[in-house]
Design a protein around this motif. Structure first.
Motif, PDB file in Angstrom:
ATOM      1  N   HIS A  84      -1.871  -8.727  -1.254  1.00  0.00           N
ATOM      2  CA  HIS A  84      -2.266  -8.335   0.106  1.00  0.00           C
ATOM      3  C   HIS A  84      -3.340  -7.252   0.058  1.00  0.00           C
ATOM      4  O   HIS A  84      -4.291  -7.273   0.845  1.00  0.00           O
ATOM      5  CB  HIS A  84      -1.052  -7.829   0.888  1.00  0.00           C
ATOM      6  CG  HIS A  84      -0.121  -8.917   1.335  1.00  0.00           C
ATOM      7  ND1 HIS A  84      -0.557 -10.069   1.926  1.00  0.00           N
ATOM      8  CD2 HIS A  84       1.241  -9.021   1.276  1.00  0.00           C
ATOM      9  CE1 HIS A  84       0.472 -10.846   2.210  1.00  0.00           C
ATOM     10  NE2 HIS A  84       1.584 -10.233   1.819  1.00  0.00           N
ATOM     11  N   MET A  85      -3.190  -6.307  -0.877  1.00  0.00           N
ATOM     12  CA  MET A  85      -4.196  -5.253  -0.993  1.00  0.00           C
ATOM     13  C   MET A  85      -5.534  -5.821  -1.434  1.00  0.00           C
ATOM     14  O   MET A  85      -6.595  -5.448  -0.929  1.00  0.00           O
ATOM     15  CB  MET A  85      -3.715  -4.175  -1.969  1.00  0.00           C
ATOM     16  CG  MET A  85      -2.589  -3.305  -1.429  1.00  0.00           C
ATOM     17  SD  MET A  85      -2.293  -1.815  -2.416  1.00  0.00           S
ATOM     18  CE  MET A  85      -1.601  -2.499  -3.902  1.00  0.00           C
ATOM     19  N   GLU A  86      -5.505  -6.763  -2.402  1.00  0.00           N
ATOM     20  CA  GLU A  86      -6.744  -7.353  -2.885  1.00  0.00           C
ATOM     21  C   GLU A  86      -7.388  -8.219  -1.815  1.00  0.00           C
ATOM     22  O   GLU A  86      -8.626  -8.262  -1.686  1.00  0.00           O
ATOM     23  CB  GLU A  86      -6.465  -8.172  -4.145  1.00  0.00           C
ATOM     24  CG  GLU A  86      -6.067  -7.304  -5.337  1.00  0.00           C
ATOM     25  CD  GLU A  86      -5.628  -8.110  -6.525  1.00  0.00           C
ATOM     26  OE1 GLU A  86      -5.325  -9.309  -6.341  1.00  0.00           O
ATOM     27  OE2 GLU A  86      -5.571  -7.557  -7.635  1.00  0.00           O
ATOM     28  N   HIS A  92     -13.183  -5.797   2.972  1.00  0.00           N
ATOM     29  CA  HIS A  92     -13.619  -4.394   2.985  1.00  0.00           C
ATOM     30  C   HIS A  92     -12.686  -3.525   3.824  1.00  0.00           C
ATOM     31  O   HIS A  92     -13.130  -2.627   4.538  1.00  0.00           O
ATOM     32  CB  HIS A  92     -15.063  -4.284   3.498  1.00  0.00           C
ATOM     33  CG  HIS A  92     -16.026  -5.126   2.720  1.00  0.00           C
ATOM     34  ND1 HIS A  92     -16.421  -4.817   1.442  1.00  0.00           N
ATOM     35  CD2 HIS A  92     -16.639  -6.294   3.041  1.00  0.00           C
ATOM     36  CE1 HIS A  92     -17.256  -5.751   1.013  1.00  0.00           C
ATOM     37  NE2 HIS A  92     -17.396  -6.658   1.950  1.00  0.00           N
ATOM     38  N   ARG A  93     -11.380  -3.800   3.706  1.00  0.00           N
ATOM     39  CA  ARG A  93     -10.366  -2.997   4.378  1.00  0.00           C
ATOM     40  C   ARG A  93      -9.334  -2.537   3.361  1.00  0.00           C
ATOM     41  O   ARG A  93      -8.954  -3.295   2.467  1.00  0.00           O
ATOM     42  CB  ARG A  93      -9.659  -3.791   5.477  1.00  0.00           C
ATOM     43  CG  ARG A  93     -10.513  -4.133   6.677  1.00  0.00           C
ATOM     44  CD  ARG A  93      -9.705  -4.944   7.672  1.00  0.00           C
ATOM     45  NE  ARG A  93      -8.486  -4.241   8.092  1.00  0.00           N
ATOM     46  CZ  ARG A  93      -7.528  -4.820   8.809  1.00  0.00           C
ATOM     47  NH1 ARG A  93      -7.628  -6.095   9.154  1.00  0.00           N
ATOM     48  NH2 ARG A  93      -6.464  -4.125   9.169  1.00  0.00           N
ATOM     49  N   LEU A  94      -8.893  -1.298   3.489  1.00  0.00           N
ATOM     50  CA  LEU A  94      -7.809  -0.795   2.668  1.00  0.00           C
ATOM     51  C   LEU A  94      -6.509  -1.058   3.413  1.00  0.00           C
ATOM     52  O   LEU A  94      -6.256  -0.468   4.467  1.00  0.00           O
ATOM     53  CB  LEU A  94      -7.982   0.703   2.398  1.00  0.00           C
ATOM     54  CG  LEU A  94      -9.198   1.101   1.553  1.00  0.00           C
ATOM     55  CD1 LEU A  94      -9.257   2.614   1.395  1.00  0.00           C
ATOM     56  CD2 LEU A  94      -9.184   0.425   0.190  1.00  0.00           C
ATOM     57  N   GLN A  95      -5.706  -1.959   2.880  1.00  0.00           N
ATOM     58  CA  GLN A  95      -4.455  -2.313   3.543  1.00  0.00           C
ATOM     59  C   GLN A  95      -3.445  -2.754   2.500  1.00  0.00           C
ATOM     60  O   GLN A  95      -3.765  -2.939   1.337  1.00  0.00           O
ATOM     61  CB  GLN A  95      -4.678  -3.437   4.560  1.00  0.00           C
ATOM     62  CG  GLN A  95      -5.106  -4.759   3.929  1.00  0.00           C
ATOM     63  CD  GLN A  95      -5.278  -5.860   4.958  1.00  0.00           C
ATOM     64  OE1 GLN A  95      -5.727  -5.622   6.064  1.00  0.00           O
ATOM     65  NE2 GLN A  95      -4.920  -7.077   4.593  1.00  0.00           N
ATOM     66  N   VAL A 128      -2.730   1.356   5.196  1.00  0.00           N
ATOM     67  CA  VAL A 128      -1.946   1.265   3.964  1.00  0.00           C
ATOM     68  C   VAL A 128      -0.591   1.928   4.185  1.00  0.00           C
ATOM     69  O   VAL A 128      -0.518   3.067   4.644  1.00  0.00           O
ATOM     70  CB  VAL A 128      -2.670   1.947   2.784  1.00  0.00           C
ATOM     71  CG1 VAL A 128      -1.783   1.944   1.539  1.00  0.00           C
ATOM     72  CG2 VAL A 128      -3.990   1.248   2.490  1.00  0.00           C
ATOM     73  N   ARG A 129       0.473   1.208   3.880  1.00  0.00           N
ATOM     74  CA  ARG A 129       1.823   1.776   3.981  1.00  0.00           C
ATOM     75  C   ARG A 129       2.207   2.359   2.637  1.00  0.00           C
ATOM     76  O   ARG A 129       2.143   1.678   1.605  1.00  0.00           O
ATOM     77  CB  ARG A 129       2.839   0.706   4.382  1.00  0.00           C
ATOM     78  CG  ARG A 129       4.260   1.257   4.496  1.00  0.00           C
ATOM     79  CD  ARG A 129       5.187   0.273   5.189  1.00  0.00           C
ATOM     80  NE  ARG A 129       5.421  -0.933   4.434  1.00  0.00           N
ATOM     81  CZ  ARG A 129       6.356  -1.057   3.477  1.00  0.00           C
ATOM     82  NH1 ARG A 129       7.118  -0.025   3.164  1.00  0.00           N
ATOM     83  NH2 ARG A 129       6.512  -2.195   2.844  1.00  0.00           N
ATOM     84  N   THR A 282      -6.417  -2.207  -7.888  1.00  0.00           N
ATOM     85  CA  THR A 282      -6.957  -2.625  -6.601  1.00  0.00           C
ATOM     86  C   THR A 282      -7.744  -1.470  -5.995  1.00  0.00           C
ATOM     87  O   THR A 282      -7.635  -0.321  -6.426  1.00  0.00           O
ATOM     88  CB  THR A 282      -5.824  -3.020  -5.650  1.00  0.00           C
ATOM     89  OG1 THR A 282      -5.045  -1.850  -5.348  1.00  0.00           O
ATOM     90  CG2 THR A 282      -4.920  -4.082  -6.270  1.00  0.00           C
ATOM     91  N   ARG A 283      -8.513  -1.762  -4.974  1.00  0.00           N
ATOM     92  CA  ARG A 283      -9.292  -0.721  -4.309  1.00  0.00           C
ATOM     93  C   ARG A 283      -8.379   0.335  -3.709  1.00  0.00           C
ATOM     94  O   ARG A 283      -8.722   1.518  -3.657  1.00  0.00           O
ATOM     95  CB  ARG A 283     -10.168  -1.341  -3.215  1.00  0.00           C
ATOM     96  CG  ARG A 283     -11.416  -2.034  -3.724  1.00  0.00           C
ATOM     97  CD  ARG A 283     -12.304  -2.448  -2.581  1.00  0.00           C
ATOM     98  NE  ARG A 283     -12.758  -1.284  -1.820  1.00  0.00           N
ATOM     99  CZ  ARG A 283     -13.022  -1.300  -0.510  1.00  0.00           C
ATOM    100  NH1 ARG A 283     -12.854  -2.412   0.188  1.00  0.00           N
ATOM    101  NH2 ARG A 283     -13.438  -0.218   0.094  1.00  0.00           N
ATOM    102  N   VAL A 284      -7.195  -0.075  -3.242  1.00  0.00           N
ATOM    103  CA  VAL A 284      -6.258   0.879  -2.652  1.00  0.00           C
ATOM    104  C   VAL A 284      -5.779   1.871  -3.706  1.00  0.00           C
ATOM    105  O   VAL A 284      -5.754   3.088  -3.471  1.00  0.00           O
ATOM    106  CB  VAL A 284      -5.062   0.137  -2.016  1.00  0.00           C
ATOM    107  CG1 VAL A 284      -3.978   1.125  -1.608  1.00  0.00           C
ATOM    108  CG2 VAL A 284      -5.513  -0.670  -0.813  1.00  0.00           C
ATOM    109  N   VAL A 285      -5.390   1.361  -4.883  1.00  0.00           N
ATOM    110  CA  VAL A 285      -4.918   2.229  -5.959  1.00  0.00           C
ATOM    111  C   VAL A 285      -6.046   3.145  -6.424  1.00  0.00           C
ATOM    112  O   VAL A 285      -5.851   4.354  -6.639  1.00  0.00           O
ATOM    113  CB  VAL A 285      -4.372   1.396  -7.135  1.00  0.00           C
ATOM    114  CG1 VAL A 285      -3.989   2.290  -8.304  1.00  0.00           C
ATOM    115  CG2 VAL A 285      -3.159   0.583  -6.688  1.00  0.00           C
TER     116      VAL A 285
END
Length: 305
Positions: A84-86, A92-95, A128-129, A282-285
């Motif tokens: 889901h994050m990828e 182009h969203r951080l989720q 992002v949760r 991932t971009r979030v990490v």
């Protein structure tokens, strides 16, 4: 077994039941009746052809197959969250869900970058949760390796193969005793290590050898892997032990404990960010890691005269 949408639903329910330790405790979390939970579990067991748990007068427990499935389910659900994050990054969203681990008793440390990093990351990535787990260092290492945590922050004195370490910040540590302890009368004076040999040390399980070496002791009277347990033993008056000064301050201010020879018995813990080695983040990490490092750099700059 081909995983379908309904299978994921059943596995999530099963994982929640295992985490809660039984059907009754899971009802409020899942918002499903006891009969509904039983029905879902029956569907999953029929789908797999094995019994996953025992429930009855003896209480709830996972079978060996259930325990194995729970471990596999944790890895699977973690992989789904990572997907889901990828997928969000493509748009182009951080989720998604970011699962990270922390050691306990860091909140009162004004030099820690954790709180400002969580604050700025939450503002930058509101979709992002955060799934925060407070764990011992050894558990965090294992859970980063098996994918249950995306990253973790804590002291990791032993380097584990497969883990990448990035230095983050240092936490001061001091040696303390209760005011009821015989050493308290000389706490602000020089106390040679030979005078500590008769004291009972409450050591950190993951740093016991280091502490024993510093104090020239051969063995610890107790080993505790969390700060609160160590503080309890120190407050009892029976043990001495290391604590972070920021954590010890309330009891020092109340006159319940005191620091022993601060000039000689001052040490520190090095806190690292750990991730799985060779795993593409991932971009979030990556974003959360950058917020941690930026907050640490800002804290370090602010502490310099």
């Amino acid at each position: 077994m081909q995983i379908q949408d309904n299978d994921l639903k059943l596995l999530r329910i099963f994982a929640t039941i295992a985490q809660c330790g039984g059907f009754s405790a899971a009802q409020s979390v899942l918002n499903i009746s006891a009969s509904g939970i039983s029905e879902y579990m029956a569907q999953l067991e029929a789908r797999l052809g094995v019994r996953l748990c025992e429930r009855g007068r003896g209480g709830f427990r996972l079978t060996d197959d259930g325990a194995s499935l729970y471990e596999a389910t944790q890895r699977l659900l973690g992989a789904v969250e990572t997907f889901h994050m990828e997928a969000g990054a493509v748009r182009h969203r951080l989720q998604g869900v970011l699962r990270f681990g922390l050691i306990e008793a860091t909140l009162t440390d004004l030099c820690s970058p954790l709180l400002p990093a969580i604050r700025t990351f939450g503002q930058a990535a509101p979709d992002v949760r955060l799934d925060l787990h407070i764990e011992a260092p050894s558990s965090m290492v294992q859970h980063v390796l098996d994918g249950r945590l995306h990253l973790a922050v804590g002291p990791f004195p032993t380097r584990t193969p497969g883990i990448a370490y990035t230095s983050l910040y240092r936490e001061e540590q001091g040696l303390y005793c209760a005011t009821a302890h015989p050493l308290s009368e000389r706490a602000n004076q020089q106390v040679p290590a030979c005078e500590l040999s008769g004291c009972r040390l409450a050591a950190r399980s993951y740093l016991a050898e280091q502490e024993l070496s510093l104090l020239h002791m051969s063995k610890a009277a107790a080993t505790v892997d969390n700060v609160e347990g160590r503080a309890m033993l120190i407050l009892s008056g029976n043990h001495i032990g290391f604590l972070p000064p920021h954590y010890a301050k309330p009891w020092v201010d109340r006159g319940l404990i005191c620091r022993i020879d601060p000039d000689q018995y001052a040490t520190h813990l090095d806190f690292d960010i750990i991730t799985r080695n060779n795993a593409e983040s991932t971009r979030v990490v990556q974003a959360f890691r950058e917020h941690l490092l930026a907050a640490a750099a800002h804290s370090l700059a602010a502490s310099k005269p």
